[in-house]
Design a protein around this motif. Structure first.
Motif, PDB file in Angstrom:
ATOM      1  N   ARG A 157       0.874  -1.171   0.000  1.00 52.95           N
ATOM      2  CA  ARG A 157       0.000   0.000   0.000  1.00 52.95           C
ATOM      3  C   ARG A 157       0.914   1.225   0.000  1.00 52.95           C
ATOM      4  NH1 ARG A 157      -4.515   0.136   4.504  1.00 52.95           N
ATOM      5  NH2 ARG A 157      -5.620   1.234   2.834  1.00 52.95           N
ATOM      6  N   LEU A 158       0.554   2.200  -0.798  1.00 53.88           N
ATOM      7  CA  LEU A 158       1.346   3.437  -0.831  1.00 53.88           C
ATOM      8  C   LEU A 158       0.515   4.582  -0.271  1.00 53.88           C
ATOM      9  CD1 LEU A 158       2.430   1.898  -3.829  1.00 53.88           C
ATOM     10  CD2 LEU A 158       4.137   3.572  -3.151  1.00 53.88           C
ATOM     11  N   PHE A 159       1.134   5.388   0.566  1.00 53.09           N
ATOM     12  CA  PHE A 159       0.480   6.542   1.173  1.00 53.09           C
ATOM     13  C   PHE A 159       1.144   7.819   0.671  1.00 53.09           C
ATOM     14  CE2 PHE A 159      -2.163   4.582   4.455  1.00 53.09           C
ATOM     15  CZ  PHE A 159      -1.641   3.296   4.483  1.00 53.09           C
ATOM     16  N   THR A 160       0.319   8.775   0.275  1.00 60.18           N
ATOM     17  CA  THR A 160       0.818  10.092  -0.141  1.00 60.18           C
ATOM     18  C   THR A 160       1.063  10.927   1.113  1.00 60.18           C
ATOM     19  OG1 THR A 160      -0.466   9.935  -2.168  1.00 60.18           O
ATOM     20  CG2 THR A 160       0.291  12.134  -1.531  1.00 60.18           C
ATOM     21  N   VAL A 161       2.319  11.201   1.405  1.00 52.62           N
ATOM     22  CA  VAL A 161       2.626  11.961   2.622  1.00 52.62           C
ATOM     23  C   VAL A 161       3.079  13.393   2.342  1.00 52.62           C
ATOM     24  CG1 VAL A 161       3.027   9.901   4.029  1.00 52.62           C
ATOM     25  CG2 VAL A 161       4.958  10.973   2.837  1.00 52.62           C
ATOM     26  N   HIS A 170       2.913  18.310  -3.005  1.00 48.83           N
ATOM     27  CA  HIS A 170       3.996  18.156  -3.979  1.00 48.83           C
ATOM     28  C   HIS A 170       3.429  17.909  -5.381  1.00 48.83           C
ATOM     29  CE1 HIS A 170       7.691  16.892  -5.863  1.00 48.83           C
ATOM     30  NE2 HIS A 170       8.330  17.304  -4.794  1.00 48.83           N
ATOM     31  N   PRO A 171       3.998  18.558  -6.407  1.00 51.59           N
ATOM     32  CA  PRO A 171       3.481  18.359  -7.774  1.00 51.59           C
ATOM     33  C   PRO A 171       3.458  16.893  -8.213  1.00 51.59           C
ATOM     34  CG  PRO A 171       5.002  20.222  -7.724  1.00 51.59           C
ATOM     35  CD  PRO A 171       5.033  19.614  -6.349  1.00 51.59           C
ATOM     36  N   ILE A 172       4.346  16.058  -7.689  1.00 44.67           N
ATOM     37  CA  ILE A 172       4.329  14.638  -8.075  1.00 44.67           C
ATOM     38  C   ILE A 172       3.095  13.940  -7.518  1.00 44.67           C
ATOM     39  CG2 ILE A 172       5.595  12.442  -7.895  1.00 44.67           C
ATOM     40  CD1 ILE A 172       8.202  13.964  -8.038  1.00 44.67           C
ATOM     41  N   ALA A 173       2.495  14.504  -6.484  1.00 45.40           N
ATOM     42  CA  ALA A 173       1.289  13.918  -5.879  1.00 45.40           C
ATOM     43  C   ALA A 173       0.000  14.451  -6.484  1.00 45.40           C
ATOM     44  CB  ALA A 173       1.301  14.174  -4.376  1.00 45.40           C
ATOM     45  N   GLU A 174       0.093  15.297  -7.517  1.00 46.76           N
ATOM     46  CA  GLU A 174      -1.120  15.906  -8.073  1.00 46.76           C
ATOM     47  C   GLU A 174      -2.082  14.832  -8.585  1.00 46.76           C
ATOM     48  OE1 GLU A 174      -0.421  19.150 -10.743  1.00 46.76           O
ATOM     49  OE2 GLU A 174      -2.544  19.682 -10.770  1.00 46.76           O
ATOM     50  N   GLY A 175      -3.281  14.843  -8.049  1.00 45.09           N
ATOM     51  CA  GLY A 175      -4.307  13.901  -8.492  1.00 45.09           C
ATOM     52  C   GLY A 175      -4.153  12.483  -7.968  1.00 45.09           C
ATOM     53  N   ILE A 176      -3.213  12.260  -7.080  1.00 41.86           N
ATOM     54  CA  ILE A 176      -2.974  10.919  -6.530  1.00 41.86           C
ATOM     55  C   ILE A 176      -3.737  10.772  -5.212  1.00 41.86           C
ATOM     56  CG2 ILE A 176      -1.187   9.285  -5.768  1.00 41.86           C
ATOM     57  CD1 ILE A 176      -1.023  10.148  -8.765  1.00 41.86           C
ATOM     58  N   GLU A 201      -4.902   9.542  -1.384  1.00 40.81           N
ATOM     59  CA  GLU A 201      -4.123   9.508  -0.137  1.00 40.81           C
ATOM     60  C   GLU A 201      -3.527   8.130   0.095  1.00 40.81           C
ATOM     61  OE1 GLU A 201      -5.702  12.352   2.808  1.00 40.81           O
ATOM     62  OE2 GLU A 201      -5.525  10.658   4.189  1.00 40.81           O
ATOM     63  N   CYS A 202      -4.180   7.103  -0.425  1.00 39.44           N
ATOM     64  CA  CYS A 202      -3.687   5.734  -0.276  1.00 39.44           C
ATOM     65  C   CYS A 202      -4.123   4.909  -1.471  1.00 39.44           C
ATOM     66  CB  CYS A 202      -4.239   5.130   1.020  1.00 39.44           C
ATOM     67  SG  CYS A 202      -3.680   3.451   1.323  1.00 39.44           S
ATOM     68  N   PHE A 203      -3.222   4.069  -1.977  1.00 45.37           N
ATOM     69  CA  PHE A 203      -3.584   3.151  -3.059  1.00 45.37           C
ATOM     70  C   PHE A 203      -2.767   1.876  -2.910  1.00 45.37           C
ATOM     71  CE2 PHE A 203       0.198   3.922  -5.703  1.00 45.37           C
ATOM     72  CZ  PHE A 203       0.605   5.171  -5.260  1.00 45.37           C
ATOM     73  N   ALA A 204      -3.227   0.803  -3.557  1.00 45.52           N
ATOM     74  CA  ALA A 204      -2.602  -0.508  -3.325  1.00 45.52           C
ATOM     75  C   ALA A 204      -2.087  -1.121  -4.617  1.00 45.52           C
ATOM     76  CB  ALA A 204      -3.607  -1.445  -2.676  1.00 45.52           C
ATOM     77  N   PRO A 264      -2.999   2.812 -13.779  1.00 42.55           N
ATOM     78  CA  PRO A 264      -3.210   4.249 -14.030  1.00 42.55           C
ATOM     79  C   PRO A 264      -2.570   5.157 -12.976  1.00 42.55           C
ATOM     80  CG  PRO A 264      -5.232   3.025 -14.430  1.00 42.55           C
ATOM     81  CD  PRO A 264      -4.253   2.041 -13.855  1.00 42.55           C
ATOM     82  N   VAL A 265      -2.623   4.765 -11.711  1.00 45.51           N
ATOM     83  CA  VAL A 265      -2.072   5.651 -10.682  1.00 45.51           C
ATOM     84  C   VAL A 265      -0.549   5.730 -10.790  1.00 45.51           C
ATOM     85  CG1 VAL A 265      -1.933   3.867  -8.851  1.00 45.51           C
ATOM     86  CG2 VAL A 265      -2.205   6.272  -8.225  1.00 45.51           C
ATOM     87  N   ILE A 266       0.075   4.620 -11.151  1.00 44.48           N
ATOM     88  CA  ILE A 266       1.539   4.617 -11.328  1.00 44.48           C
ATOM     89  C   ILE A 266       1.915   5.475 -12.539  1.00 44.48           C
ATOM     90  CG2 ILE A 266       3.540   3.136 -11.850  1.00 44.48           C
ATOM     91  CD1 ILE A 266       2.419   2.755  -9.010  1.00 44.48           C
ATOM     92  N   ARG A 267       1.129   5.347 -13.598  1.00 45.69           N
ATOM     93  CA  ARG A 267       1.387   6.167 -14.794  1.00 45.69           C
ATOM     94  C   ARG A 267       1.249   7.663 -14.496  1.00 45.69           C
ATOM     95  NH1 ARG A 267      -0.891   2.957 -20.090  1.00 45.69           N
ATOM     96  NH2 ARG A 267       0.603   1.244 -19.882  1.00 45.69           N
ATOM     97  N   ARG A 268       0.229   7.992 -13.735  1.00 45.56           N
ATOM     98  CA  ARG A 268       0.035   9.400 -13.388  1.00 45.56           C
ATOM     99  C   ARG A 268       1.224   9.936 -12.589  1.00 45.56           C
ATOM    100  NH1 ARG A 268      -4.155  13.355 -12.306  1.00 45.56           N
ATOM    101  NH2 ARG A 268      -2.895  15.235 -12.123  1.00 45.56           N
TER     102      ARG A 268
END
Lengths: 235, 235, 235, 235
Positions: free
Chosen positions: D126-130, D134-140, D142-145, D205-209
């Motif tokens: 699981r990945l958490f946006t902390v 940050h521009p790399i987190a745009e549209g990502i 808070e948590c995805f698996a 898709p989330v990894i691509r974004r």
């Protein structure tokens, strides 16, 4: 007891009368002389002309904090010696790089940038303490001056420091991140700008206090017995 | 000698039999008991029910490092007391905020974020040391476990910490920046996640070592006698 | 399209003839005039004398980046308005604080330090770009000068910035972290030192470029519709 | 237009049927395929078997952002090619290192640490946006698996990152700083953990974004035409 080694290329002091007058025991000797009065420090010196460039595996294993002064002979430090120093820093040894040691091989290996800067011979410097909560700033005034110091100017090509402890101002129009800290693996590093060989900078009480503080701050807190390797987890 | 004050709202331990059994002297008493065995620390306690919420000007002036545990009564700490604590931190006093103290008033004043997080009652936690060169990590293993701890999960709304010393993993699917440091003015702060009142977390040797390390790290290095003010330079 | 609001207390320009001559449309008008020529920006102004101090909930909801200039009337901004601004920053709105806005209420709420500094009226300033990879430094030379600017000097009591983009040097002996960034929650902030009301600083092409860069950098990347709250995880 | 080069050692996909099934065009081809649909990107590929290891001076001069995937053949990249890449990063080229590229030569040269970690073959991540600002987190979120990913575990021996954008959690008991940024000189770098060759991670898709965001974030803002050198100031 913190085991300190003061390493110096020890060239200018032997070549030039005027510099020898300022540092008759070498810059390393001057630094050893004031550090060895501290009850919690055990100090020795090493110089480039010794075997293994004065940086043998045995010496590094017995060093908690390595102080480094170099200028004219960066390239005479062997790649092997530089790699040994970098490995020991990653394992926990502290490294304090002074003045023109910004350009020493171990620091370049550890920081990965060009370490370049702009410079000019003689100027008046004021240093400002911009991290008053940092242990290296303990007892240091908010601002102090050095009447003669080599001017170092931005852009200083270092990675973003963990802390900028001191900022330098120079009369003829320069600023410099003069005291900066970095960590790599288990080791801590402090780069400190003052210390041109022609000036009696290392006799200044405030400079001595900063170097003492830096030694105590940079001591290893968790020292490794070998460099890290990738590890496969097996349950 | 580091003068430590352990402050606790001291509510759960008086209200609930099961919590009192874990901490018969209160959480503050438990922390005092192990800290006061350290030769370089002088420890006292303070609780919310004392005059000035246990946070008088006199007490703060005589405190080098303040440890804070609170959960049920954050709002009962007066704004004046919270402002006093924040001012003393800016002047140099260390602050160690434990567990649900992430939400205490002084920390909110000093950090400026909502300090919110996600939580769940009971889980198994593993903590990883991710800053092995940090003094708070001295002697702490690379990974250690707490069989029962309240789960705290990201996103934890804190400013970017100076250092993330410990990262937490929770069995049911959470991560947390569990041990983080901040500086404000001349003062240093450490927030540490473990310490739910129902579990004997503060009896764990590794947790005690971390708190001891944090106390030594957070001591003032340059303490101010008053809050800073804008100053006009007059030559 | 980035929706920019330029907020100004708008007092000096109305009170003093010499300042009105420099900024006949107010400092806010001058900044609006150059920003609104940018194709990706939609700019409006707000001033302290408007209802809700010019900082209504509706205006903030429609603002991506708020530029703030204030000096004489920090205390006339209501606590409610300041809290609204801080909340919107945490939710994602960008904030660019200029010159004496170091002391504005929202910044103090968000940063938690005293924001104090040393100052002196008129001096020559040189600015050095010390983070050349930062978007705010795009197209900015390594060093540029302002013939007349108010001198701001360290110690500047800010939290450790995410990035120091510009360092300031002043002829009479001062250094200053002149361009610094912070993040709080989902929002990004830039504080920039130049801009004393008596000098035509905001007409300088390099200063304008920096403000444009900062607007683009500070735009929200993930904006929240409400402030964060603690959340209990329920499976 | 951002000129992107996707570099891949391109070995596993040719050697193993099961991996070729996941990435019939190679991992580089898969990444090129989704990036080249972006209007602001111009994408080409390079592989280890090309002249100059696919990393010629000409190619690097024409590359704004270099994406790097490597695992089995880190040592087959020549020291000259690695040094060229590091030099271009310091001059401003962006570098995005994916998965086992944590161990690639240019990253080691630029970061100075051992880049070691702990690992285990297959786990749920699981990945958490902390760093939600940050521009790399745009549209990502808070948590995805990721149902299947290679487990990477702390201690990850990297310098303190500028930003930790993503934290990874693994079911069998690991945490990892999975998305981290660094700057060196004028260049920006992003290391991103997911992407084991046996799993279809780069179709998510989330990894691509995240990779698209990283490309836009890492583009040069101030590119140098040559590496920096020490410069003597002459008035």
């Amino acid at each position: 007891m913190i085991r300190v080694t003061v390493w110096n290329e020890y060239i200018h002091e032997r070549e030039f009368e005027n510099i020898r007058k300022v540092y008759p025991d070498g810059i390393h000797g001057c630094i050893r002389n004031f550090l060895e009065k501290e009850e919690d420090m055990k100090v020795r010196c090493a110089t480039l002309d010794m075997p293994d460039c004065g940086l043998s595996e045995e010496l590094l294993c017995g060093t908690d904090v390595l102080i480094w002064w170099g200028h004219a002979a960066h390239e005479k430090v062997s790649d092997e010696a530089a790699a040994r120093v970098a490995a020991h820093v990653r394992r926990g040894m502290g490294l304090i790089a002074l003045h023109s040691a910004h350009f020493c091989k171990p620091l370049k290996l550890l920081l990965g940038t060009s370490m370049t800067l702009k410079w000019k011979e003689c100027d008046r410097e004021r240093l400002f303490t911009v991290a008053p909560s940092h242990p290296i700033a303990e007892g240091i005034p908010e601002c102090f001056a050095l009447e003669k110091e080599e001017l170092y100017c931005e852009y200083f090509d270092i990675p973003k420091p963990d802390d900028i402890v001191f900022e330098g101002w120079y009369e003829s129009g320069a600023v410099f991140r003069s005291g900066v800290t970095f960590t790599r693996g288990n080791g801590r590093m402090f780069y400190f700008q003052p210390g041109h060989e022609e000036y009696p900078t290392y006799y200044e009480p405030v400079i001595r206090r900063i170097i003492m503080n830096a030694v105590r701050w940079a001591r290893p807190v968790n020292r490794l017995t070998a460099e890290r390797d990738n590890i496969q987890i097996t349950d």
